[in-house]
Each structure stands twice: as C-alpha cells, then as structure tokens.
Design an enzyme around this catalytic site. Sequence first.
Site, PDB file in Angstrom:
ATOM      1  N   CYS A 163       0.862  -1.175   0.000  1.00 21.22           N
ATOM      2  CA  CYS A 163       0.000   0.000   0.000  1.00 21.22           C
ATOM      3  C   CYS A 163       0.901   1.228   0.000  1.00 21.22           C
ATOM      4  CB  CYS A 163      -0.891  -0.001   1.240  1.00 21.22           C
ATOM      5  SG  CYS A 163      -1.878   1.500   1.433  1.00 21.22           S
TER       6      CYS A 163
ATOM      7  N   CYS B  71       0.331   3.334   3.496  1.00 21.50           N
ATOM      8  CA  CYS B  71       0.796   2.884   4.818  1.00 21.50           C
ATOM      9  C   CYS B  71       1.920   1.857   4.781  1.00 21.50           C
ATOM     10  CB  CYS B  71      -0.371   2.347   5.637  1.00 21.50           C
ATOM     11  SG  CYS B  71      -0.951   0.709   5.127  1.00 21.50           S
TER      12      CYS B  71
ATOM     13  N   CYS C 256      -7.171  -1.070   1.315  1.00 25.40           N
ATOM     14  CA  CYS C 256      -6.150  -1.613   2.200  1.00 25.40           C
ATOM     15  C   CYS C 256      -6.808  -1.938   3.539  1.00 25.40           C
ATOM     16  CB  CYS C 256      -5.022  -0.599   2.379  1.00 25.40           C
ATOM     17  SG  CYS C 256      -3.776  -1.104   3.605  1.00 25.40           S
TER      18      CYS C 256
ATOM     19  N   CYS D 193      -5.166   0.457   6.421  1.00 26.71           N
ATOM     20  CA  CYS D 193      -5.405   1.902   6.562  1.00 26.71           C
ATOM     21  C   CYS D 193      -6.660   2.406   5.849  1.00 26.71           C
ATOM     22  CB  CYS D 193      -4.193   2.697   6.074  1.00 26.71           C
ATOM     23  SG  CYS D 193      -3.981   2.734   4.285  1.00 26.71           S
TER      24      CYS D 193
ATOM     25  N   CYS E 296      -8.335  -5.161  -9.902  1.00 30.40           N
ATOM     26  CA  CYS E 296      -7.963  -4.112 -10.854  1.00 30.40           C
ATOM     27  C   CYS E 296      -7.548  -2.888 -10.029  1.00 30.40           C
ATOM     28  CB  CYS E 296      -9.160  -3.820 -11.745  1.00 30.40           C
ATOM     29  SG  CYS E 296      -8.813  -2.697 -13.096  1.00 30.40           S
TER      30      CYS E 296
END
Length: 134
Positions: A50, A53, A98, A101, A121
């Site tokens: 991510c 984070c 995510c 976060c 995607c």
Amino acid sequence: MSETFKVQKTDDEWRAELSPELFRVAREHATERPWSHIYNTEKRDGVYHCAACGAELFTADTKYESGSGWPSFFDAIKGSVGQTIDRTHGMVRVEAHCANCGAHLGHIFPDGPNPTGNRFCMNGTSLKFEPKAS
C-alpha cells in the site's frame, strides 16, 4: 466506510504525508487514467505494498496482464485487502481497500483467471513495488 483500521489519520494528516495524486486516489476514491502507470508493465519478482501505509498487499506471482489498463492481480495476500460495495457511477462494484489503513486501491471483478476467478484491478498510484532482492 464504517470499518475501523489499524492506521487511523485525519485527512489533514494524510494530506501532509501523501502526494496530491496519491491522496486523490487513496483517500478520495479517484481513479488514474488507464495505461498511465508504470506498474502496468512491471514484470520483476517482488511485493506490492500500500503506497499510503506500506502494508503488503500482493505478490508479483499473482500479477497478470488483464488488458484493462490497470495493474491486475488474481489474488491478494491473505487478510490484506478489504472489500466494500461501491454504488457510484450508476453501477454496483466491489471496491478494494487496504485492510490496514482503508486506502482505496481499485475494484475487484469476477472475470479473472484461475485459480480465483477474480481480477483485482488496482490503481498503480495506490501501490508501491518492492523488487525481490537478488
């Protein structure tokens, strides 16, 4: 989103940490233009994190060329990607975020390859690739 995430920050805190483009995609649920991100053609072994984070999301061995214009994966690292129903733009889709976060990553569609049949995607902007050390 009513989910509680391990990483909790205000919009002002996120704005101070993220680039304007990453804030727009990850926190405001924007979508980058298709074919615009370098991760579309990334083929090295490694892990996608991510970009907001740093949590691990996808391994390179689950990435494939979907022809959609966005980096696509057929599976996520267990427990790393949450799902929310997205009813924007006059359609019903499954949003991927995510799990650490809450950053918007992209959408999940049921038209991917085996073994899962899913296509994660993703916006390349929401990802940070870490190549495997040689």
